[in-house]
Design a protein around this motif. Sequence first.
Motif, PDB file in Angstrom:
ATOM      1  N   ASP A  43       0.807  -1.221   0.000  1.00 28.56           N
ATOM      2  CA  ASP A  43       0.000   0.000   0.000  1.00 28.56           C
ATOM      3  C   ASP A  43       0.845   1.278   0.000  1.00 28.56           C
ATOM      4  N   GLU A  44       1.809   1.346   0.879  1.00 28.19           N
ATOM      5  CA  GLU A  44       2.592   2.576   1.031  1.00 28.19           C
ATOM      6  C   GLU A  44       4.017   2.194   1.443  1.00 28.19           C
ATOM      7  N   ASP A  45       4.993   2.576   0.634  1.00 26.80           N
ATOM      8  CA  ASP A  45       6.385   2.235   0.941  1.00 26.80           C
ATOM      9  C   ASP A  45       6.886   3.049   2.133  1.00 26.80           C
ATOM     10  N   VAL A  46       7.889   2.492   2.808  1.00 30.32           N
ATOM     11  CA  VAL A  46       8.450   3.160   3.986  1.00 30.32           C
ATOM     12  C   VAL A  46       9.950   3.393   3.762  1.00 30.32           C
ATOM     13  N   LEU A  47      10.375   4.646   3.936  1.00 30.15           N
ATOM     14  CA  LEU A  47      11.790   4.989   3.862  1.00 30.15           C
ATOM     15  C   LEU A  47      12.285   5.226   5.284  1.00 30.15           C
ATOM     16  N   LEU A  48      13.213   4.408   5.730  1.00 32.69           N
ATOM     17  CA  LEU A  48      13.757   4.565   7.077  1.00 32.69           C
ATOM     18  C   LEU A  48      15.047   5.383   7.000  1.00 32.69           C
ATOM     19  N   GLU A  49      15.059   6.498   7.693  1.00 29.84           N
ATOM     20  CA  GLU A  49      16.236   7.379   7.758  1.00 29.84           C
ATOM     21  C   GLU A  49      16.805   7.273   9.169  1.00 29.84           C
ATOM     22  N   VAL A  50      18.018   6.757   9.280  1.00 28.74           N
ATOM     23  CA  VAL A  50      18.590   6.422  10.584  1.00 28.74           C
ATOM     24  C   VAL A  50      19.835   7.273  10.828  1.00 28.74           C
ATOM     25  N   THR A  51      19.941   7.819  12.030  1.00 26.47           N
ATOM     26  CA  THR A  51      21.119   8.643  12.337  1.00 26.47           C
ATOM     27  C   THR A  51      21.488   8.537  13.812  1.00 26.47           C
ATOM     28  N   LEU A  52      22.760   8.733  14.096  1.00 21.25           N
ATOM     29  CA  LEU A  52      23.233   8.863  15.472  1.00 21.25           C
ATOM     30  C   LEU A  52      23.531  10.324  15.807  1.00 21.25           C
ATOM     31  N   ALA A  53      23.304  11.217  14.837  1.00 22.05           N
ATOM     32  CA  ALA A  53      23.557  12.642  15.076  1.00 22.05           C
ATOM     33  C   ALA A  53      22.595  13.181  16.118  1.00 22.05           C
ATOM     34  N   SER A  54      23.068  14.136  16.913  1.00 22.77           N
ATOM     35  CA  SER A  54      22.218  14.694  17.965  1.00 22.77           C
ATOM     36  C   SER A  54      22.323  16.217  17.978  1.00 22.77           C
ATOM     37  N   LYS A  55      21.321  16.839  18.563  1.00 29.48           N
ATOM     38  CA  LYS A  55      21.263  18.284  18.764  1.00 29.48           C
ATOM     39  C   LYS A  55      21.592  19.060  17.494  1.00 29.48           C
ATOM     40  N   ASP A  56      22.574  19.959  17.556  1.00 33.87           N
ATOM     41  CA  ASP A  56      22.867  20.836  16.418  1.00 33.87           C
ATOM     42  C   ASP A  56      23.222  20.046  15.167  1.00 33.87           C
ATOM     43  N   ASN A  57      23.980  18.949  15.347  1.00 32.15           N
ATOM     44  CA  ASN A  57      24.350  18.124  14.201  1.00 32.15           C
ATOM     45  C   ASN A  57      23.127  17.541  13.518  1.00 32.15           C
ATOM     46  N   GLN A  58      22.128  17.187  14.308  1.00 30.21           N
ATOM     47  CA  GLN A  58      20.919  16.609  13.756  1.00 30.21           C
ATOM     48  C   GLN A  58      20.197  17.625  12.874  1.00 30.21           C
ATOM     49  N   ARG A  59      20.124  18.867  13.353  1.00 31.28           N
ATOM     50  CA  ARG A  59      19.467  19.913  12.555  1.00 31.28           C
ATOM     51  C   ARG A  59      20.238  20.168  11.262  1.00 31.28           C
ATOM     52  N   ARG A  60      21.545  20.193  11.366  1.00 27.77           N
ATOM     53  CA  ARG A  60      22.372  20.547  10.220  1.00 27.77           C
ATOM     54  C   ARG A  60      22.438  19.423   9.184  1.00 27.77           C
ATOM     55  N   MET A  61      22.505  18.180   9.665  1.00 22.88           N
ATOM     56  CA  MET A  61      22.803  17.059   8.772  1.00 22.88           C
ATOM     57  C   MET A  61      21.575  16.347   8.220  1.00 22.88           C
ATOM     58  N   GLU A  62      20.447  16.387   8.930  1.00 22.85           N
ATOM     59  CA  GLU A  62      19.369  15.456   8.599  1.00 22.85           C
ATOM     60  C   GLU A  62      18.116  16.087   7.992  1.00 22.85           C
ATOM     61  N   LEU A  63      17.869  17.365   8.241  1.00 23.08           N
ATOM     62  CA  LEU A  63      16.592  17.939   7.798  1.00 23.08           C
ATOM     63  C   LEU A  63      16.435  17.896   6.274  1.00 23.08           C
ATOM     64  N   GLU A  64      17.423  18.390   5.572  1.00 22.37           N
ATOM     65  CA  GLU A  64      17.311  18.471   4.113  1.00 22.37           C
ATOM     66  C   GLU A  64      17.330  17.088   3.455  1.00 22.37           C
ATOM     67  N   PRO A  65      18.268  16.170   3.846  1.00 19.61           N
ATOM     68  CA  PRO A  65      18.290  14.859   3.188  1.00 19.61           C
ATOM     69  C   PRO A  65      16.997  14.059   3.335  1.00 19.61           C
ATOM     70  N   VAL A  66      16.343  14.136   4.494  1.00 20.37           N
ATOM     71  CA  VAL A  66      15.124  13.346   4.701  1.00 20.37           C
ATOM     72  C   VAL A  66      14.045  13.776   3.714  1.00 20.37           C
ATOM     73  N   SER A  67      13.800  15.086   3.604  1.00 14.97           N
ATOM     74  CA  SER A  67      12.760  15.559   2.680  1.00 14.97           C
ATOM     75  C   SER A  67      13.146  15.279   1.230  1.00 14.97           C
ATOM     76  N   ARG A  68      14.450  15.447   0.911  1.00 10.54           N
ATOM     77  CA  ARG A  68      14.907  15.207  -0.469  1.00 10.54           C
ATOM     78  C   ARG A  68      14.755  13.737  -0.853  1.00 10.54           C
ATOM     79  N   HIS A  69      15.180  12.833   0.029  1.00 13.89           N
ATOM     80  CA  HIS A  69      15.067  11.405  -0.271  1.00 13.89           C
ATOM     81  C   HIS A  69      13.609  10.992  -0.471  1.00 13.89           C
ATOM     82  N   LEU A  70      12.733  11.466   0.404  1.00 10.49           N
ATOM     83  CA  LEU A  70      11.325  11.084   0.324  1.00 10.49           C
ATOM     84  C   LEU A  70      10.674  11.691  -0.908  1.00 10.49           C
ATOM     85  N   GLY A  71      10.913  12.995  -1.122  1.00 12.42           N
ATOM     86  CA  GLY A  71      10.305  13.668  -2.273  1.00 12.42           C
ATOM     87  C   GLY A  71      10.734  13.048  -3.587  1.00 12.42           C
ATOM     88  N   LYS A  72      12.036  12.812  -3.751  1.00 11.84           N
ATOM     89  CA  LYS A  72      12.546  12.229  -4.988  1.00 11.84           C
ATOM     90  C   LYS A  72      12.027  10.806  -5.189  1.00 11.84           C
TER      91      LYS A  72
END
Length: 673
Positions: free
Chosen positions: A546-575
């Motif tokens: 019915d609906e595919d699932v994209l799992l985005e996994v990271t060990l980044a925390s706090k500032d690193n999480q904001r910097r490293m993960e926000l853009e890739p998650v939306s880009r991977h899912l959108g594309k």
Amino acid sequence: MYCEKAKFQSYSWTYGTTSFRVSELKYLIERQLIRLKELWSEYPNASWQEIQNIYFDKLVEEGLAQPTAKRKDKDARQKTSSLKDLGLITEDRKLTEVGEKIYQITKNNNFNFDNIFQIRNDSFIYFKQFLKIEFSKTSNSKNYYDFRMNPFLAIIYSILKLGYLTREEFTYLIPTCKNFDEIKKLLERIKKLQNRKDEKRFINKYILNKIKNSPNYKSALKCLLENPLNEENFEIAYLDRKSKKNAKFHFKLYKKIIEYYKNKYYWNEKKKLEKLKNILIALNSIKHKSKIYLKLYFFENKNFKKIKKEHIEIFERKISLKNEINLYKFLFYLFHFYKWIVNLEEYYDLNRRFLNLTDALIFEDNKIYLDEMVYTYFEGINDDLLSESLLSSSKNDYTLKLQKNLSIKEISEQLYISDEEYFNNLKKKYPQIEKVHDIKKAIFDIKKEKKKEKFIHLIKNYFDNKTLKNLLEKIKGRKDKEVKNYMDWEADIPTIFEYLIGIVWYKLNDYEGDLSEFFNLYLDANLLPRRFASGNKSDIVFKLSDEDVLLEVTLASKDNQRRMELEPVSRHLGKYILKNNKKAYAVFIAPYLDPNVLVVFRAYKNLNYYDSNNPDRYIKGLKVIPFSIDDLLIILNKKIDYKTLKNKIDIAFNNEEKDGYIWYKKILKENLK
């Protein structure tokens, strides 16, 4: 005379060196090839001696070496020596034809399975290299002058003959064979064993006989018996090529045991306890790992710290020999026996890591098997695998063969079978492919079916819910060493974390689909992960009805999480949605969830995602669900299945709350509970 003949000689073969016993071996080798290639481009006219310090600094920059090294040049040589032994670089550290091929594959991230075994193409190159690597006077090591052995062919042959090798056979027996005749004789003896599960006595006897029948050990024993008992003569008899300290400490123990033997009928209990205490001190002072075995042998306990009365009877029983000469011999053989055992155990780890480069061997439940396709291929060759003609005729012949990227047929006609013959062998074994005309498709279908069966077996045996929870909690607490100790991982902690998350999701979904296809990382022949996932894709993609699932996994925390993960998650899912034209959502998983990351992920619900190349194509809103490790622990504790979890996710996602942090805390998290 005897002391002059008592020289150390290699009694077993091993790939690599103990100074290069590393996890993530393939990753380290391939990163080194990239660094060497770059360095030679930068210094085309330099010699290796001139740039080896620079090379070492490059490894430190990449986290592949420690900056505390006392001698950079020595460490640089050690770290590259295994690449030379594998035929990937020359003596002066230039990439060979084989090294260039692996470099191109790695640099361009161009991994495929386009070979007769359907293993990854870089692994297939390593496989062919191990078909060439031999230990003999024609190879490049002086240690193996009296060997005539290709270990990889011997291992393949042994598994064909026995069905599998036990870990003990692989550790203690096969590596002590110096030629193919010894392999054949050994296998005949193993076949006669009534129970291979209980072969410890056979292994001990086999190794002891090897020691007793080796000319240099005979000379060493005569040197010890026919000369004054002093440290110098004992040092010769100990045959340690690395350090005199080990001999020194063993000599102290040797003398104290002999003293006890001579006086045991004259000493009272108090005196015996005092002398045993000194023997224990001498034992504990030994730096070699054999002290653990010696302690266990003499006192039947390796963990005790104080001598007690009961130890007197145990110890005296162990040294109840007829005379002193027998005791001297007994201790000589005992010390050397346990030295062999410890060294062979260290070599097991090396040999396993290097042979894992091929993806041809499967290490499972203390047994070693061949990949099904490799087994079927070599089944028809069988006895020809141990032909002397497969070994090189000269050093030049060996070096040229090792450094060229050859086909199996070019390596040796004896190792080659045609595609037609191979396909016919497969059909006999797997009747279901009778109507398949494409050999590669046939192999792909067989391996796919076998892989799923094996993966489920692996999960059920090693990754039950209790184990998964334990490992995830350790990752959350960054107890990396404990996580690494659980399995023979060839991966870093982020890759292991990603792998465990995939397994959690696979179990939730009742093993639907093929987990190995969902991962965007490389699994070895044992279906364990290797570093690392290629970029520009989600870590794991579950393709569901019915609906595919994209799992985005990271060990980044706090500032690193904001910097490293926000853009890739939306880009991977959108594309992914635009490319596949199918409903999909992303699950973002981290030990810790930053509140501002939660706010942005929630905002994606009401934001369009545009195709950068064609803005007329866009998606109305993206569905991103964040989970922490604690959330996963709740899911595992409550044994929630995927259908139930998906329902909870959908209810929470459709809630009207817009603030991502409040939504996560009050809606999504509460729904799980």
